[in-house]
Design an enzyme around this catalytic site. Structure first.
Site, PDB file in Angstrom:
ATOM      1  N   SER A 177     -11.671   1.254  -8.130  1.00 58.51           N
ATOM      2  CA  SER A 177     -10.385   0.936  -7.511  1.00 58.51           C
ATOM      3  C   SER A 177      -9.218   0.935  -8.475  1.00 58.51           C
ATOM      4  CB  SER A 177     -10.470  -0.423  -6.813  1.00 58.51           C
ATOM      5  OG  SER A 177     -10.760  -1.446  -7.749  1.00 58.51           O
ATOM      6  N   HIS A 205     -13.457   2.957  -1.393  1.00 53.43           N
ATOM      7  CA  HIS A 205     -12.353   3.892  -1.622  1.00 53.43           C
ATOM      8  C   HIS A 205     -12.767   5.357  -1.455  1.00 53.43           C
ATOM      9  CE1 HIS A 205      -9.753   0.646  -3.066  1.00 53.43           C
ATOM     10  NE2 HIS A 205     -10.858   0.159  -3.609  1.00 53.43           N
ATOM     11  N   LYS A 236      -9.107   0.209   4.755  1.00 57.02           N
ATOM     12  CA  LYS A 236      -8.434   1.154   3.850  1.00 57.02           C
ATOM     13  C   LYS A 236      -8.219   2.464   4.604  1.00 57.02           C
ATOM     14  CE  LYS A 236     -10.117  -1.180  -0.275  1.00 57.02           C
ATOM     15  NZ  LYS A 236     -10.817  -2.299   0.389  1.00 57.02           N
TER      16      LYS A 236
END
Length: 387
Positions: A177, A205, A236
């Site tokens: 990240s 991610h 996300k």
């Protein structure tokens, strides 16, 4: 105690480490209103720009009307709604694993899974730069907790080779990240097969961004194995909230019985799951969004030419600009704010001492004009701040 707390806060401020919240007065998007000011934002993990998508807003409104606004009980009492169940099945099919289980947050998933699957007499092997929730999950599990240098396959193998633990679990972020680089997942799987270990991948991610149709990091590497368990967050690239864990059916069945953060929590509202079902469909159909992301990434890497600061080597939506000094990173972030651009300054302990940085997060809804404005502002900042 209160005086001690205040002294520590004062010291954090003097060291350039005090964190502050911004007040958002708009939907999450590439252009936001924060602290009553308009900004071009490079702060969000909303990688596909779905957090304010009209289809998802409509899905949530309809589902709230159908299912109400709360789950009302734990999933093992009466809190497991059909919307939850349908989303779990949909996610398992999408990432091509036998079964999936929803958690309210990625933090809760990592703590719950690691605490359930390993314990005393077992061992976890974790990347030095893993997210805090993976580290906390490891500590709370009571298993032996070994950390290896970032992405260092040889060092990891030495640890595995020396271990006499009953059960061995490698735990790693897929996309890191704060650095934006990708873990060597195929090499980790080979070590699992060699040393009878299992692999837990946090794809927070990568899910929605990497792989065919956004299926994630495992698909990106074209690997499958019953030794793999994956977690991905849904706040996300998916644009909503929550997380899920996917793996073999026996693993998911076991987690339903033993993962404390699942057993003893009220599930997220069913309407969120219905909204996420619509989101997964948009992710699957979003190749054009991922293509735009790649174009933005390549533009930034080709055009941001700096003398003192350094753009790290990343091919993902996370583009870290290393400044080094905490106060200098804050100064750069504040300078960009005067240009109407938000990019967060990231400092220790989130990143190692001496590597304070700006974390540039790209979204598929950013345009080339947005990128040109960002690059020009950073170039100007370096000329003025480093003169």
């Amino acid at each position: 105690m209160l005086a001690s707390l205040q002294r520590e806060l004062d010291q954090r401020k003097a060291d350039g480490l005090l964190r502050q919240r911004r007040l958002l007065d708009s939907p999450q998007a590439e252009h936001i209103v924060a602290n009553q000011q308009p900004y071009l934002s490079f702060c969000s993990n909303d990688y596909l720009g779905l957090a304010n998508h009209p289809d998802l807003i409509a899905a949530m409104q309809k589902a709230a009307g159908d299912s109400g606004v709360g789950s009302g009980a734990s999933g093992l009492v009466t809190g497991h709604h059909r919307y939850h169940d349908e989303l779990e099945q949909q996610l398992a099919r999408f990432v091509e694993l036998p079964a999936a289980l929803l958690f309210s947050t990625g933090y809760m998933a990592n703590i719950g899974v690691l605490g359930a699957l390993v314990g005393r007499g077992d061992a976890i092997f974790a990347d030095k730069l893993n997210h805090a929730c993976l580290n906390d999950g490891g500590y709370f599990s009571h298993a032996e907790f070994h950390r290896y240098p970032h992405n260092d396959v040889a060092a990891l193998e030495k640890l595995l080779q020396a271990s006499t633990a009953k059960h061995k679990l490698i735990a790693a972020d897929a996309v890191f990240s704060m650095d934006g680089d990708i873990a060597p997942i195929p090499e980790y799987l080979a070590l699992c097969e060699k040393y009878d270990a299992y692999l837990y991948i946090d794809d927070a991610h990568g899910f929605g961004v990497l792989g065919e149709h956004g299926k994630g990091s495992l698909n990106h590497f074209k690997i499958k194995s019953p030794r793999i368990i994956m977690m991905a967050t849904l706040g996300k690239a998916a644009g909503v909230a929550g997380s899920f864990v996917a793996g073999e059916q026996v693993v998911i069945d076991y987690l339903i019985q033993k993962a404390k953060s699942y057993v003893y929590s009220t599930p997220a509202p069913p309407a969120l799951s219905a909204t996420l079902s619509a989101s997964v469909k948009l992710i699957e159909q979003g190749d054009h969004l991922r293509a735009n992301l790649q174009a933005l990434i390549q533009y930034l890497k080709a055009n941001l030419k700096l003398n003192k600061w350094r753009l790290m080597d990343s091919d993902t939506t996370i583009q870290p600009l290393v400044v080094g000094d905490n106060l200098e990173a804050l100064a750069l972030s504040e300078y960009l704010q005067t240009c109407g651009i938000l990019v967060p300054a990231i400092r220790p302990p989130t990143v190692p001492v001496g590597t304070a940085r700006l974390r540039i997060s790209l979204s598929a809804t950013h345009t080339m004009d947005d990128m040109k404005k960002l690059v020009a502002a950073i170039h100007q900042a370096e000329r003025e701040l480093c003169a």
